[in-house]
Design a protein around this motif. Structure first.
Motif, PDB file in Angstrom:
ATOM      1  N   LYS A 140       2.404  -5.047   4.010  1.00 56.39           N
ATOM      2  CA  LYS A 140       3.550  -4.432   4.689  1.00 56.39           C
ATOM      3  C   LYS A 140       4.704  -5.402   4.915  1.00 56.39           C
ATOM      4  CE  LYS A 140       1.050  -0.790   6.998  1.00 56.39           C
ATOM      5  NZ  LYS A 140       0.702  -0.151   8.255  1.00 56.39           N
ATOM      6  N   ILE A 141       4.397  -6.670   5.139  1.00 58.21           N
ATOM      7  CA  ILE A 141       5.473  -7.621   5.456  1.00 58.21           C
ATOM      8  C   ILE A 141       5.861  -8.489   4.258  1.00 58.21           C
ATOM      9  CG2 ILE A 141       4.858  -7.653   7.894  1.00 58.21           C
ATOM     10  CD1 ILE A 141       3.722 -10.475   7.508  1.00 58.21           C
ATOM     11  N   GLY A 142       5.200  -8.286   3.142  1.00 60.94           N
ATOM     12  CA  GLY A 142       5.550  -9.024   1.925  1.00 60.94           C
ATOM     13  C   GLY A 142       5.118 -10.478   1.956  1.00 60.94           C
ATOM     14  N   ALA A 143       3.942 -10.726   2.482  1.00 65.10           N
ATOM     15  CA  ALA A 143       3.397 -12.086   2.552  1.00 65.10           C
ATOM     16  C   ALA A 143       1.998 -12.064   1.943  1.00 65.10           C
ATOM     17  CB  ALA A 143       3.335 -12.553   4.000  1.00 65.10           C
ATOM     18  N   THR A 144       1.436 -13.239   1.734  1.00 63.39           N
ATOM     19  CA  THR A 144       0.063 -13.291   1.236  1.00 63.39           C
ATOM     20  C   THR A 144      -0.902 -13.109   2.397  1.00 63.39           C
ATOM     21  OG1 THR A 144      -0.172 -15.673   1.540  1.00 63.39           O
ATOM     22  CG2 THR A 144       0.744 -14.918  -0.574  1.00 63.39           C
ATOM     23  N   GLU A 145      -2.100 -12.692   2.075  1.00 59.09           N
ATOM     24  CA  GLU A 145      -3.123 -12.533   3.103  1.00 59.09           C
ATOM     25  C   GLU A 145      -3.426 -13.885   3.755  1.00 59.09           C
ATOM     26  OE1 GLU A 145      -7.662 -10.792   3.677  1.00 59.09           O
ATOM     27  OE2 GLU A 145      -6.644 -10.546   1.756  1.00 59.09           O
ATOM     28  N   PHE A 146      -3.423 -14.948   2.960  1.00 56.53           N
ATOM     29  CA  PHE A 146      -3.667 -16.290   3.485  1.00 56.53           C
ATOM     30  C   PHE A 146      -2.595 -16.672   4.507  1.00 56.53           C
ATOM     31  CE2 PHE A 146      -2.957 -20.882   3.407  1.00 56.53           C
ATOM     32  CZ  PHE A 146      -4.218 -21.334   3.766  1.00 56.53           C
ATOM     33  N   SER A 147      -1.339 -16.387   4.181  1.00 55.10           N
ATOM     34  CA  SER A 147      -0.230 -16.699   5.083  1.00 55.10           C
ATOM     35  C   SER A 147      -0.371 -15.954   6.403  1.00 55.10           C
ATOM     36  CB  SER A 147       1.101 -16.338   4.417  1.00 55.10           C
ATOM     37  OG  SER A 147       2.167 -16.528   5.307  1.00 55.10           O
ATOM     38  N   VAL A 148      -0.709 -14.687   6.330  1.00 59.03           N
ATOM     39  CA  VAL A 148      -0.897 -13.887   7.548  1.00 59.03           C
ATOM     40  C   VAL A 148      -2.058 -14.435   8.360  1.00 59.03           C
ATOM     41  CG1 VAL A 148      -1.525 -11.602   8.445  1.00 59.03           C
ATOM     42  CG2 VAL A 148       0.151 -11.810   6.597  1.00 59.03           C
ATOM     43  N   ALA A 149      -3.156 -14.772   7.692  1.00 65.75           N
ATOM     44  CA  ALA A 149      -4.321 -15.324   8.404  1.00 65.75           C
ATOM     45  C   ALA A 149      -3.962 -16.634   9.108  1.00 65.75           C
ATOM     46  CB  ALA A 149      -5.476 -15.532   7.439  1.00 65.75           C
TER      47      ALA A 149
END
Length: 70
Positions: free
Chosen positions: A32-41
């Motif tokens: 939804k925010i256009g980031a990687t899952e790693f970045s969000v984590a």
């Protein structure tokens, strides 16, 4: 209402906390925010440390209780 003067989280961390409070996962937030899952984590991990949260649901609870997110 967000109290940015007393909130130690960044705008992106608050956005992620808002999604977490709706029960979303890091993977769905990333899409939804256009980031990687790693970045969000990683942002969740940092936000937990800054907020003093024991775990991810606790982060969302703190943000809601303190009025950082609605």
């Amino acid at each position: 209402m967000t109290d940015t003067q007393t909130c130690p989280l960044t705008a992106r961390e608050l956005e992620i906390a808002r999604h977490l409070s709706n029960g979303e996962t890091a993977a769905s937030i990333a899409g939804k925010i256009g980031a990687t899952e790693f970045s969000v984590a990683m942002q969740i991990k940092i936000a937990r440390r800054v907020a003093g949260a024991r775990n991810t649901p606790h982060l969302a609870a703190i943000a809601l209780r303190k009025g950082w997110i609605e």
